[in-house]
Structure formats: C-alpha cells, structure tokens
Design an enzyme around this catalytic site. Sequence first.
Site, PDB file in Angstrom:
ATOM      1  N   GLU A   1       0.815  -1.223   0.000  1.00  0.00           N
ATOM      2  CA  GLU A   1       0.000   0.000   0.000  1.00  0.00           C
ATOM      3  C   GLU A   1       0.850   1.274   0.000  1.00  0.00           C
ATOM      4  O   GLU A   1       0.542   2.235  -0.702  1.00  0.00           O
ATOM      5  CB  GLU A   1      -0.902  -0.011   1.245  1.00  0.00           C
ATOM      6  CG  GLU A   1      -1.977   1.042   1.233  1.00  0.00           C
ATOM      7  CD  GLU A   1      -2.990   0.792   2.356  1.00  0.00           C
ATOM      8  OE1 GLU A   1      -3.642  -0.271   2.323  1.00  0.00           O
ATOM      9  OE2 GLU A   1      -3.117   1.632   3.239  1.00  0.00           O
ATOM     10  N   ASP A   2       1.901   1.292   0.766  1.00  0.00           N
ATOM     11  CA  ASP A   2       2.622   2.549   1.015  1.00  0.00           C
ATOM     12  C   ASP A   2       4.034   2.620   0.457  1.00  0.00           C
ATOM     13  O   ASP A   2       4.691   3.660   0.606  1.00  0.00           O
ATOM     14  CB  ASP A   2       2.714   2.805   2.533  1.00  0.00           C
ATOM     15  CG  ASP A   2       1.358   3.069   3.169  1.00  0.00           C
ATOM     16  OD1 ASP A   2       0.443   3.479   2.433  1.00  0.00           O
ATOM     17  OD2 ASP A   2       1.223   2.859   4.379  1.00  0.00           O
TER      18      ASP A   2
END
Length: 179
Positions: free
Chosen positions: A65-66
């Site tokens: 996700e990051d």
Amino acid sequence: MLTGLCLVSEAAELAARRHSGQHRKGDENEPYINHLAEVASLLASVTDGADAELVAAGWLHDTIEDTDTSRDELAERFGARVAGLVEEVTDDMTLAKSERRRLQVVDAPKKSPDAKLIKIADKISNIRARIFFEPDAEQKEELADYLAWAEQVVKGCRGINARLDTLFDEAMAHAKDTL
Ligand code: ZN
C-alpha cells in the site's frame, strides 16, 4: 524458502528499508517502522509466537500500500501465504479515502481469519497512536472519527482470537476516556 526467525527477521528488515523516512500520524512524529513493529509484536504475542508467517505479514502489511513493493516480490521472498495476507489487507489507493474506508467495513467479514487478525492489530496500533495527553478539539474530532470507523471494521473481524479482541476493546475504552 525462509522460515521461522529468518523469515521474520528478513521481513522486518525489508519493511524497515522500504518504509525508511516515513512517519506515522500522531504527535510524536514516530518513525513508521514503530507501527509495523507494534502490529507484528501484537500478532506474535496473542498467538504465542506459533506462526512466523503471520508475524512476517504483520511487519510487511503496509508495504504494497505505502511503498514500491509488489505482491510478486513478496511471494518470491516470503512465500505465497505471506504475500496473500499482505495483499488481503491492502487498500486500493486509486480510490478516494472515503471509499477505501467504506470498503474496509464492507469487506472485513469476507477476509481470511489471519487477515482479520492483522486488521485488528493494525487498528489497535492506530488507535493507541491517536490517544493524546490533553488532546485539542481537532485531535478529539479525529480520534472520535477514527474510533467510529475502526469499530465498524473490527466488528467484521472479531471472534478469531479472544486476546486480540480484548486488546482492541481496551484500546477503544482508553481512547474514549480521552474524548
Ligand atoms: Zn498499518
């Protein structure tokens, strides 16, 4: 294939490198890795250290996700189960925040039991980080908003591990006391 402590250690190292320079929300401006360490440690503790892959997935849960990390890379290095768990707890970042939040509530009950554990541990860590000593009005509002949402997500994830559910309830009660 990596197993046991080697798996967990390598997962922690990759997470530390990939999230390097990132900070988490909260007034301490804590390094992001503190969040990952907390989630991994919660998972290890409530399962009595019985599942290295789950703990590795805890370390890695925000990498897709990051950071610039793909499911395939995780599968190659840590195996299909770890990669699958991380993917299960990854939001679609092309969607608006409100839609991502809505989907987390809707999708929570459909997740695998292990993904549910990661979700709850993630919410416990995020709630703890939002508890301030003498919070201002804005911090109170953000916390109240986060708690209302986290409660809905966790409602769809509970019932797998009683100790983790209790830790969530305690974090929630402690946070509500500050509002
Ligand atoms: Zn997280």
